[in-house]
Design an enzyme around this catalytic site. Structure first.
Site, PDB file in Angstrom:
ATOM      1  N   SER A 163      43.458  25.170  53.666  1.00 26.07           N
ATOM      2  CA  SER A 163      42.666  26.489  53.592  1.00 26.07           C
ATOM      3  C   SER A 163      41.359  26.501  52.377  1.00 26.07           C
ATOM      4  O   SER A 163      40.693  27.043  52.840  1.00 26.07           O
ATOM      5  CB  SER A 163      43.463  27.774  53.718  1.00 26.07           C
ATOM      6  N   ASP A 172      42.043  36.559  47.464  1.00 22.78           N
ATOM      7  CA  ASP A 172      42.978  37.083  48.092  1.00 22.78           C
ATOM      8  C   ASP A 172      44.095  36.689  47.339  1.00 22.78           C
ATOM      9  O   ASP A 172      44.184  36.400  46.040  1.00 22.78           O
ATOM     10  CB  ASP A 172      43.125  36.659  49.493  1.00 22.78           C
ATOM     11  N   HIS A 185      43.745  32.307  47.427  1.00 23.42           N
ATOM     12  CA  HIS A 185      42.632  31.528  47.480  1.00 23.42           C
ATOM     13  C   HIS A 185      41.238  32.203  46.503  1.00 23.42           C
ATOM     14  O   HIS A 185      41.244  33.326  46.246  1.00 23.42           O
ATOM     15  CB  HIS A 185      41.836  31.828  48.750  1.00 23.42           C
TER      16      HIS A 185
END
Ligand SMILES: *[C@@H]1O[C@H](CO)[C@@H](O)[C@H](O)[C@H]1NC(C)=O
Ligand SMILES: *[C@@H]1O[C@H](CO)[C@@H](O)[C@H](O)[C@H]1NC(C)=O
Ligand SMILES: *[C@@H]1O[C@H](CO)[C@@H](O)[C@H](O)[C@H]1NC(C)=O
Ligand SMILES: *[C@@H]1O[C@H](CO)[C@@H](O)[C@H](O)[C@H]1NC(C)=O
Ligand SMILES: *[C@@H]1O[C@H](CO)[C@@H](O)[C@H](O)[C@H]1NC(C)=O
Length: 342
Positions: free
Chosen positions: A26, A306, A309
């Site tokens: 991600s 978040d 990340h």
């Protein structure tokens, strides 16, 4: 006339390498997971609040680290996700990264579908045949592929969504942190050499970041001894990073017609950032932003967008650092700028 042509040449500057291929999770995904049945997809607000196209599937408020590196390398636009890449655009590279993915196949299966590193390598083989078809020659394709940079930034999820979830995955019962780092690196070594056999010659292999310092880790596991971080998680990852550096040295010794480098993009010091909370409101899992929630307004002051990340602000610092740092403990033996020149 000469000046005008010089100016035009600068505006349409040629990238330092003809193509950039991105593998990972991600931290690098720019839309591949949008098409998968998974909890690990973020094509909704407030993701992308600072990105010109809004929510694209990037796990950030704006650019991710690969966007920043591609800009530094001189690419005029981001490297397209494999899921969307079409036509001649693939000649400049493809981004295969997938949220939740790991070196190991089972990593991330508790959050849903993801494109594991092995599957990303299979997707790259598909791209290679398409490139050969576009260029009408396998030889021209090999020539092009030998000049590209290949970045792999993976391994975080083999800890976050595997080793440190003992209720779902057996690895922490099977292996000590030392043993686990070793089995991960052995599998990774085979995957990297698969890419070499598919024509890659310039590799940048990224260290795992401080997974024990994320708001998710601190909230989920708690800290000890007054530390700001979950120290045993950072220590486990440190074993991986040390083994990765040794792997890079071995590969450079063993494979004379390719270059490998170790990059720790988080080796810089950033002061004045809020590190103890997420910018957005996180959901029950503690990792991703609540859909349509209103994030913090001073996003450029936060480390974490978040629960896990980084913000665009940190991604810019990290991408610039990976490209240009002269610290040999963080980029060895090359930074990305000099890898491009090899
Ligand atoms: C993928 O393609 C679709 C349709 O062209 C487009 O709407 C979408 O923005 C693209 N996604 C990414 C991540 O580029
Ligand atoms: C490239 O090589 C493969 C396997 O040898 C062959 O099937 C294919 O036709 C070749 N492609 C081109 C464009 O020459
Ligand atoms: C906490 O600190 C004490 C004293 O330095 C040390 O003996 C102990 O091992 C530490 N505990 C953990 C969990 O790190
Ligand atoms: C490098 O070569 C040595 C000697 O042949 C071998 O033992 C080692 O496994 C190789 N390393 C890698 C990463 O392939
Ligand atoms: C974060 O740290 C700041 C400064 O040390 C402190 O004022 C604040 O209460 C902390 N916030 C949380 C959520 O712990």
């Amino acid at each position: 006339m000469a000046l005008l042509s010089l100016i035009l040449h600068c505006i349409h500057a040629v990238p330092q390498v003809p193509c950039y291929f991105i593998f990972g999770d991600s931290l690098s995904d720019d839309g591949n997971n949008n098409y998968l049945p998974t909890l690990a997809k973020v094509n909704y607000p407030p993701y992308g609040i600072d990105y010109p196209q809004g929510p694209t599937g990037r796990f950030s408020n704006g650019k991710n680290i690969q966007d920043v590196i591609a800009e530094n390398l001189g690419f005029p636009s981001p490297i397209p996700p494999f899921a969307n890449a079409t036509g001649n655009a693939i000649l400049k590279g493809v981004n295969y990264a997938s949220g939740g993915a790991g070196i190991r196949f089972e990593t991330g299966e508790t959050v849903g579908a993801r494109i594991s590193l092995d599957m990303q390598l299979t997707n790259h083989a598909i791209t290679i045949s398409k490139i050969a078809a576009i260029l009408l020659s396998n030889e021209s394709a090999s020539d092009l592929l030998s000049k590209c940079i290949y970045t792999i930034d993976i391994g975080s999820n083999d800890y976050i969504l595997n080793y440190f979830l003992p209720q779902f995955y057996p690895t922490s019962h099977q292996y000590t942190p030392q043993q686990y780092a070793k089995v991960l690196i052995q599998q990774y070594s085979r995957q990297i050499q698969n890419l070499y056999h598919n024509g890659a010659k310039k590799f940048a292999l990224f260290a795992i970041g401080y997974i024990g310092c994320t708001p998710y880790a601190v909230a989920t596991y708690g800290t000890k001894n007054g530390s700001a971080c979950v120290d045993d998680q950072n220590q486990a990852v440190q074993l991986f990073n040390e083994a990765l550096l040794s792997l890079v040295n071995e590969l450079n010794n063993n494979i004379s017609d390719a270059k490998f480098t170790y990059i720790n993009p988080y080796g810089f010091t950033a002061t004045g950032f809020v590190t103890n909370s997420s910018c957005c409101e996180v959901d029950n899992g503690g990792q991703l932003c609540v859909r349509n929630s209103v994030p913090c307004s001073d996003r450029s002051k936060y480390t974490y967008w978040d629960g896990v990340h980084p913000t665009q602000a940190i991604n810019i610092l990290a991408g610039d650092f990976a490209y240009a740092t002269t610290s040999t403990s963080n980029a060895y033996p090359f930074n990305l700028q000099s890898l491009a020149l090899q």
